[in-house]
Design a protein around this motif. Structure first.
Motif, short mmCIF file in Angstrom:
data_model
loop_
_atom_site.label_atom_id
_atom_site.label_comp_id
_atom_site.label_asym_id
_atom_site.label_seq_id
_atom_site.Cartn_x
_atom_site.Cartn_y
_atom_site.Cartn_z
N CYS A 115 0.84 -1.20 0.00
CA CYS A 115 0.00 0.00 0.00
C CYS A 115 0.88 1.25 0.00
CB CYS A 115 -0.92 0.00 1.22
SG CYS A 115 -2.18 -1.27 1.16
N ALA A 116 1.87 1.28 0.90
CA ALA A 116 2.72 2.47 1.02
C ALA A 116 3.48 2.70 -0.28
CB ALA A 116 3.68 2.28 2.18
N LEU A 117 4.06 1.62 -0.83
CA LEU A 117 4.87 1.76 -2.04
C LEU A 117 4.02 2.19 -3.24
CD1 LEU A 117 7.06 -1.38 -1.49
CD2 LEU A 117 7.91 0.96 -1.61
N LEU A 118 2.78 1.71 -3.28
CA LEU A 118 1.93 2.10 -4.41
C LEU A 118 1.59 3.58 -4.34
CD1 LEU A 118 -0.47 -0.94 -4.91
CD2 LEU A 118 1.32 -0.11 -6.43
N PHE A 119 1.35 4.07 -3.13
CA PHE A 119 1.11 5.51 -2.98
C PHE A 119 2.32 6.29 -3.49
CE2 PHE A 119 -2.35 5.77 0.57
CZ PHE A 119 -3.31 5.57 -0.39
N MET A 120 3.51 5.85 -3.06
CA MET A 120 4.72 6.57 -3.46
C MET A 120 4.91 6.49 -4.98
SD MET A 120 7.47 5.98 -0.47
CE MET A 120 7.54 4.25 -0.23
N SER A 121 4.66 5.30 -5.50
CA SER A 121 4.83 5.12 -6.94
C SER A 121 3.87 6.04 -7.71
CB SER A 121 4.56 3.65 -7.29
OG SER A 121 4.37 3.50 -8.66
N THR A 122 2.64 6.14 -7.21
CA THR A 122 1.66 7.01 -7.87
C THR A 122 2.17 8.44 -7.91
OG1 THR A 122 -0.04 5.59 -6.95
CG2 THR A 122 -0.76 7.69 -7.87
N ALA A 123 2.65 8.92 -6.74
CA ALA A 123 3.14 10.30 -6.68
C ALA A 123 4.30 10.50 -7.66
CB ALA A 123 3.56 10.63 -5.26
N ALA A 124 5.19 9.50 -7.73
CA ALA A 124 6.35 9.63 -8.61
C ALA A 124 5.92 9.68 -10.08
CB ALA A 124 7.30 8.47 -8.38
N TYR A 125 4.97 8.81 -10.45
CA TYR A 125 4.50 8.82 -11.84
C TYR A 125 3.82 10.14 -12.18
CZ TYR A 125 5.40 4.06 -13.49
OH TYR A 125 5.99 2.92 -13.94
N ILE A 126 3.09 10.69 -11.21
CA ILE A 126 2.42 11.96 -11.47
C ILE A 126 3.46 13.07 -11.57
CG2 ILE A 126 0.87 13.67 -10.46
CD1 ILE A 126 -0.81 11.29 -9.46
N ALA A 127 4.50 12.98 -10.74
CA ALA A 127 5.58 13.97 -10.81
C ALA A 127 6.19 13.98 -12.21
CB ALA A 127 6.64 13.66 -9.76
N TYR A 128 6.29 12.79 -12.80
CA TYR A 128 6.88 12.70 -14.14
C TYR A 128 6.07 13.52 -15.15
CZ TYR A 128 7.95 10.62 -18.67
OH TYR A 128 8.27 10.43 -19.98
N LEU A 129 4.75 13.51 -14.98
CA LEU A 129 3.92 14.28 -15.92
C LEU A 129 4.13 15.78 -15.75
CD1 LEU A 129 0.54 12.33 -15.67
CD2 LEU A 129 2.22 12.25 -17.51
N PHE A 130 4.57 16.19 -14.56
CA PHE A 130 4.75 17.62 -14.28
C PHE A 130 6.22 18.03 -14.35
CE2 PHE A 130 0.59 16.89 -12.34
CZ PHE A 130 -0.11 17.98 -12.84
N ARG A 131 7.08 17.20 -14.99
CA ARG A 131 8.50 17.51 -15.01
C ARG A 131 8.74 18.85 -15.72
NH1 ARG A 131 7.22 14.04 -18.94
NH2 ARG A 131 8.04 14.39 -21.04
N ARG A 132 9.89 19.44 -15.43
CA ARG A 132 10.22 20.74 -16.02
C ARG A 132 10.59 20.54 -17.49
NH1 ARG A 132 14.80 23.90 -14.22
NH2 ARG A 132 15.21 22.14 -12.85
N ASP A 133 10.27 21.52 -18.31
CA ASP A 133 10.62 21.43 -19.72
C ASP A 133 12.13 21.43 -19.89
OD1 ASP A 133 8.28 21.18 -21.11
OD2 ASP A 133 7.84 23.31 -20.97
N ALA A 134 12.57 20.84 -21.00
CA ALA A 134 14.01 20.78 -21.25
C ALA A 134 14.57 22.19 -21.28
CB ALA A 134 14.28 20.06 -22.57
N LEU A 201 9.32 1.52 -7.88
CA LEU A 201 8.45 1.38 -6.70
C LEU A 201 7.28 0.46 -7.00
CD1 LEU A 201 8.38 5.06 -5.42
CD2 LEU A 201 9.38 3.10 -4.24
N ALA A 202 6.72 0.60 -8.21
CA ALA A 202 5.58 -0.24 -8.58
C ALA A 202 5.99 -1.71 -8.62
CB ALA A 202 5.02 0.20 -9.92
N TRP A 203 7.18 -1.97 -9.14
CA TRP A 203 7.67 -3.36 -9.17
C TRP A 203 7.79 -3.91 -7.75
CZ3 TRP A 203 7.61 -6.92 -12.65
CH2 TRP A 203 7.72 -6.59 -14.00
N VAL A 204 8.40 -3.12 -6.86
CA VAL A 204 8.58 -3.60 -5.48
C VAL A 204 7.23 -3.78 -4.81
CG1 VAL A 204 9.71 -3.15 -3.29
CG2 VAL A 204 10.81 -2.45 -5.40
N ALA A 205 6.31 -2.83 -5.08
CA ALA A 205 4.98 -2.93 -4.48
C ALA A 205 4.28 -4.21 -4.93
CB ALA A 205 4.15 -1.72 -4.86
N ALA A 206 4.35 -4.50 -6.24
CA ALA A 206 3.71 -5.72 -6.75
C ALA A 206 4.36 -6.95 -6.12
CB ALA A 206 3.82 -5.76 -8.25
#
Lengths: 448, 687
Positions: A115-134, A201-206
């Motif tokens: 549960c904890a790792l999936l939450f973290m993984s979700t936040a990380a994946y969402i962070a990727y969508l908001f990454r800074r432009d090159a 994180l998703a791999w470890v969570a699974a």
């Protein structure tokens, strides 16, 4: 220059010739493990169990060849599960005293890790969508606005829930906070780094999720040898299964489509399931092992339930990609240079993976429904009794059959199919939990 | 090719048959039918099926009830229109298969050697070269080898102008997927119709079968409501008490039933509920013996949930269980003067007992159900919830002379609460309510509630109460003096008798109500205090006399604790709602096993269809029908060529496959090194 005639090797190497040394090592590992199990425990197994084991070994070898990352995953799950089972010995009380069990691999601890790792993984994946432009900082402002908005929303949900105004909303608030955290930290990076973290994180969570289920399987026997059952028999257990299956299927498609942008969407839905699990565990103590009701004590459960959850996992992924598709389409229409249009995966990729997940979901849902009918014939005296669960399974099946028909015969694509995939998940959710809650019938095993 | 010219000609002279066929086989019709079926099915899950009409009438009112009943929504899955739509769908799908199969087969076999160059050049996947260095023969040979090695079937043809065309295809099994899935739908539905109730409905419509609605023994059911052993498919049920046997099953239809005769006799030797240590059910099992003339000796077999017995195509399932008329040993207490002398009753579950009182009124006791286990969740002092078995219980109904009933549940085993053990009896006014329990303290030295019953009896005996009051009055009078000044002893006694009467009739509440009705408000508190003390003094004396009957002279701690509990129970007793109470001494358990008996010859048809469906779905989704063409003509030393391909599924995968294939076919790279050519799919692909 033309190539000399005789120099052209036309033969395309056969399947087995294309396998590498690692592939053969994997096959050897699975074979040795299987033989070991048969040698040590064979005397306790009946012929069906021996056949089941061998079939699983063959499937495992094939899956490892077909999908390489599965091998490391399987080894990790195997080792941790063995650690859990050995740590228990034959005393359930060790869950409190043994270090590994208490903090890592008892059924309950492992699932909490998941549960904890999936939450973290979700936040990380969402962070990727908001990454800074090159170059430039164009994306930072929208990210901050999103963070503030979702943070506020999360706070409000939490308050509404805790103040007792709308009880239960506090369990939904983590989802908003995850988006807020992702949006807030996303602009720190310009690269794929956060998505790579999310994937790891998703791999470890699974891994932890499946280890949790395997160790729990052992725990059911430790409670009382007469109880022992495969832990896919109540709502709590199948939610864990849902998280594991959906995450694994997602990781497969991520690799295959070489696109990490879908993670934020799929993992957010999985986080919804995690939020429910947390509520179910902390508020309702539903994680406690209870003996099976006689109707569930059947071999069929072991195949019917997992097959169903591959179906549900596929439908869930498709629906979330539908959401991404609609957002991307809207972004392209209204602000072609905006974050939505630039950051979300391409429409073709989304459309393709949406189709693939519905296809695999539909195929396994078909198998699951047929298996369910065969089980019903043995347990309820008829393969079809128009029980509410059966009827709703049929409706879900027809819905996706129609979706596929429209795609194949009329060539439907795009926005309508995305909406349809979302509606499909609503139907599926009702068939999965709604029927038990509102309609009852023979199949009401999970209760809230 | 002839075929297609016929096809194109047919729309000009459509025969009626072809119009009908194209209507039946149209996808729009199929979708309409499916939507109707889906909506009807959902209605069937939302509207609880096969309830008594009375319930529906109450829920929906006369107008909607009449409408729903006419549409047969209360049994929608057996409604004529529902089955008609289902049958129509089967016909529609069958027609669709009939119409499409020839095209599919042609598609699987035909290599499309008549493809035009122009269309090849317009394919999404194509590679063209006007000045390929190699001569046509060399390219064609390599192409044939490359495609062949990849599993493609290859054909070549030389056209009139010297152009040579190579056509290859792979995965034509995908087309079989169509045939398998759609055929499977038809097969499954046909199998389902074989096992469905259509024959019964027809027999009923033609009047060959009449529903029986009376509750009569199966042997007395007339021939017109019976089905012979030749009936090919049915789903019935029967309840057989332990030690008994049956040769029939009952098929419930709407508000009646018909009797299905079986060609053998089923005997239930024993029925068991296996339990976990916590008392939760682990397994339901019946020991059956099948007596069949076709067998050399009777067939003994144990069945359980998930493990049916199949005999001569008849499947026998463990479906339910209930009491089979257990033997009961009870005590009936009349909660008036007779409480100390209970009437011993030996009866059975489902039995009746009629009690006539001295005034001639008749009360009927109906013993409705026996439960051997009652699993409940008990929360202990530390807040730990634990599932515990409360032991056997007996449900009974007491009907007063007017016929209206009260519902009771007597627990056999005493229950422990705060260290004291109580005998429990639950009561409720309707079966929809939960039970309210009366906690009677158990005799300290025994298992019964004799002492409590003696107290009840004592309190209902006016003479004995007067006796006690006379003894206690003197000391009670002192209490009165404290607040009221001098009160004559006779007045004290009269008040006390009245108080005891109030207590027996309505508990402490009745005394409180009496005070509030008669006295001015400023005296309420002092009077309640006073009367409470006086009543308790009297009750304590009553208790002492009851103890004396047992030979106990002085009250110890155990007896004092008992008194507290007894007072609580006595206070609650007037709210119990009945003058009778039954204590549950013992029972001899007899159970009835509920068996479901089915015959479903269509089952294997359905399973075959299901297998076909699964195979078809995988063929359809995971096999793509791919075609490649290579068109070459000589151009100088080399050749001019077009290589094109198409796939009906998984276009993104085919992108890669075609990419590799084209490079290999054109000899730009040998097939040995296959790595590293996967095209990066652009994240911002505009498509």
């Amino acid at each position: 220059m033309s190539v000399p005639h005789d120099a052209i090797g036309a033969e395309y190497p056969g399947f087995f010739k294309r396998l590498s040394v690692t592939d053969w090592l994997w096959a050897a590992l699975v074979t040795v493990s299987t033989v070991f199990v048969l040698a040590v425990f064979g005397q306790y197994m009946d012929i069906y169990q021996v056949i089941t084991l061998i079939v699983h070994a063959i499937l495992g070898v094939w899956l490892g060849w077909y999908w390489k990352p599965f091998r490391a995953y399987a080894v990790a799950v195997g080792l941790l599960s063995v650690l859990g089972v050995l740590s228990y010995g034959d005393s359930l009380a060790r869950a409190e005293t043994n270090f590994f069990l208490k903090y890592l691999v008892s059924g309950q601890s492992a699932v909490m890790w998941m549960c904890a790792l999936l939450f973290m993984s979700t936040a990380a994946y969402i962070a990727y969508l908001f990454r800074r432009d090159a170059s430039g900082t164009a994306g930072v402002m929208p990210a901050m606005v999103t963070a503030a908005g979702t943070g506020l929303l999360g706070g409000m949900l939490l308050w509404l829930g805790q103040a007792g105004i709308v009880p239960g909303l506090e369990w939904v608030s983590p989802l908003a906070f995850l988006v807020a955290v992702g949006a807030l930290t996303g602009p720190l990076s310009r690269t794929e780094f956060s998505a790579q973290v999310g994937g790891a994180l998703a791999w470890v969570a699974a891994t932890f999720g499946l280890v949790g289920l395997f160790v729990r399987w052992r725990e059911t026997y430790l409670h009382d040898p007469a109880w022992g059952y495969i832990p896919v028999s109540n709502l709590w257990e199948v939610f864990v299964l849902f998280c594991v299956v959906t995450v694994l299927m997602y990781l497969y498609y991520e690799r295959r489509s070489r696109n990490r942008g879908m993670g934020g969407f799929v993992l957010l839905l999985v986080s919804g399931a995690v939020a429910f699990l947390l509520f179910y565990t902390l508020d309702r103590q539903a994680h406690e092992v209870q003996p099976l009701v006689p109707a569930l004590n059947s071999w069929w459960m072991k195949v019917h339930v997992p097959a169903n959850f591959i179906g549900y996992g596929g439908f869930a992924i498709a629906a979330m990609l539908g959401v991404a598709y609609l957002m991307r389409a809207r972004g392209e229409r209204l602000r072609p240079d905006g974050l939505l249009a630039r950051r979300l995966p391409g429409r073709q990729v989304l459309d393709d993976v949406m189709y693939k997940s519905i296809a695999i979901g539909f195929a396994f849902f078909t198998i699951a429904t047929v298996l369910g009918a065969m089980w019903a014939a043995e347990a309820w005296g008829g393969y079809w009794s128009w029980d509410p669960k059966e009827v709703w399974a049929l409706i879900v099946w027809l819905n996706y059959a129609a979706w596929l028909h429209m795609r194949f015969t009329k060539g439907w694509r795009g926005v309508p199919m995305a909406w349809w995939a979302i509606v499909g998940l609503l139907l599926t959710t009702f068939a999965f939990v709604g029927v038990n809650m509102f309609l009852g019938g023979l199949h009401s095993y999970g209760a809230l | 090719m002839n075929r297609s010219s016929q096809d194109s000609a047919s729309p000009r002279h459509p025969s009626r048959l072809s119009i009908l066929v194209s209507f039946l086989g149209s996808m729009n019709l199929a979708i309409t039918l499916l939507v109707i079926l889906a909506v009807a099915s959902v209605v069937g899950t939302v509207l609880e099926q096969n309830q008594p009409f009375q319930n529906y009438l109450m829920n929906f009112g006369p107008f909607w009830h009449e409408l729903f009943r006419t549409l047969n929504l209360y049994n929608v899955y057996a409604a004529g229109w529902f089955l008609f739509v289902l049958a129509f769908l089967v016909v529609s799908t069958a027609v669709c298969i009939y119409r499409t199969t020839p095209t599919m087969l042609r598609d699987m076999r035909n290599f499309r050697l008549n493809v035009r160059e122009k269309s090849l050049r317009s394919f999404a996947h194509n590679v063209q070269s006007e000045t390929h260095p190699e001569p046509p023969a060399q390219v064609l040979e390599r192409a044939g080898n490359v495609l062949g090695a990849r599993g493609y079937r290859v054909r070549q043809v030389e056209q009139a102008d010297g152009t040579r065309l190579l056509s290859a295809m792979r995965g034509s099994g995908n087309r079989l997927g169509y045939f398998f899935t759609h055929g499977a739908i038809v097969i499954i539905c046909v199998g389902g119709l074989i096992d469905g109730r259509v024959p019964l409905m027809l027999a009923e419509m033609t009047g060959n079968l009449v529903l029986e609605t009376r509750e009569i023994p199966a042997s007395q059911v007339p021939e017109q409501s019976r089905l012979g052993p030749s009936n090919p498919s049915f789903r019935g049920s029967v309840e057989i008490p332990e030690g008994h046997s049956a040769t029939v099953a009952f098929i419930t239809i709407r508000d009646g039933y018909v009797v299905q005769d079986l060609p053998f006799r089923i005997e239930v030797k024993d029925f068991r509920v296996e339990r976990h240590e916590t008392g939760q059910e682990r397994a339901f099992e019946s020991d059956l013996v099948i007596h069949d003339d076709e067998l050399d000796e009777p067939l003994a077999r144990t069945i359980s949930v998930n493990e049916p017995l199949i005999h001569r195509g008849y499947a026998i399932y463990q479906a339910s269980f209930r009491d089979g008329g257990s033997f009961l040993n009870l005590n009936l207490h009349h909660l008036a003067r007779g409480a100390r002398d209970p009437l011993p009753l030996d009866t059975r579950v489902y039995g009746n007992h009629v009690q006539e009182l001295t005034d001639g009124s008749r009360y009927t006791f109906e013993f409705t159900d026996l439960q051997t286990h009652n699993i409940g969740t008990v929360v202990d002092a530390d807040g730990n919830a634990e599932r515990r078995d409360m032991g056997p219980s007996l449900d009974y109904t007491i009907r007063d002379p007017s016929g209206s009933g009260m519902f009771f549940r007597a627990m056999k085993n005493p229950m422990e609460r705060d260290g004291t053990r109580f005998v429990l009896t639950g009561v409720r006014h309707s079966t929809a309510e939960p039970f309210q329990y009366l906690y009677m303290p158990k005799d300290p030295g025994g298992d019964g509630v004799d002492r409590f019953m003696r107290m009840v009896s004592f309190l209902n005996d006016d003479q004995q109460v007067a006796d006690v009051v006379a003894d206690v009055a003197t000391s009670a009078a002192r209490q009165f003096q404290g607040t009221q000044g001098e009160v004559p002893l006779e007045v004290v006694e009269t008040i006390m008798i009245r108080l005891m009467d109030l207590f027996v009739q309505g508990g402490y509440d009745a005394i409180v109500a009496d005070i509030e009705q008669r006295a001015p408000q400023q005296q309420w508190e002092s009077l309640m205090d006073l009367f409470g003390r006086v009543v308790n003094m009297t009750l304590r004396e009553v208790y002492m006399r009851v103890l004396a009957e047992e030979g106990i002279e002085s009250m110890t701690g155990v007896e004092a604790a008992y008194l507290d509990d007894a007072l609580v129970a006595l206070d609650a007793l007037p709210h119990f709602g009945s003058d009778f109470l039954i204590t549950f001494n013992d029972f001899e358990h007899v159970q009835a096993s509920g068996l479901m008996i089915t015959k479903a010859p269509g089952q294997n048809v359905v399973y075959f269809g299901s297998l076909m469906l699964i195979v078809g779905v995988f063929l359809m989704l995971y096999m793509s029908h791919r075609r490649c063409w290579l068109m070459v003509r000589p151009a100088g030393q080399g050749s001019q060529l077009v290589f094109a391909g198409t796939s009906n599924r998984n276009m993104l995968e085919f992108d890669e496959e075609f990419d590799t294939l084209s490079r290999h076919v054109l000899g730009q790279e040998s097939p040995g090194d296959t790595t590293g050519h996967a095209r990066e799919s652009s994240e911002n692909d505009p498509r």
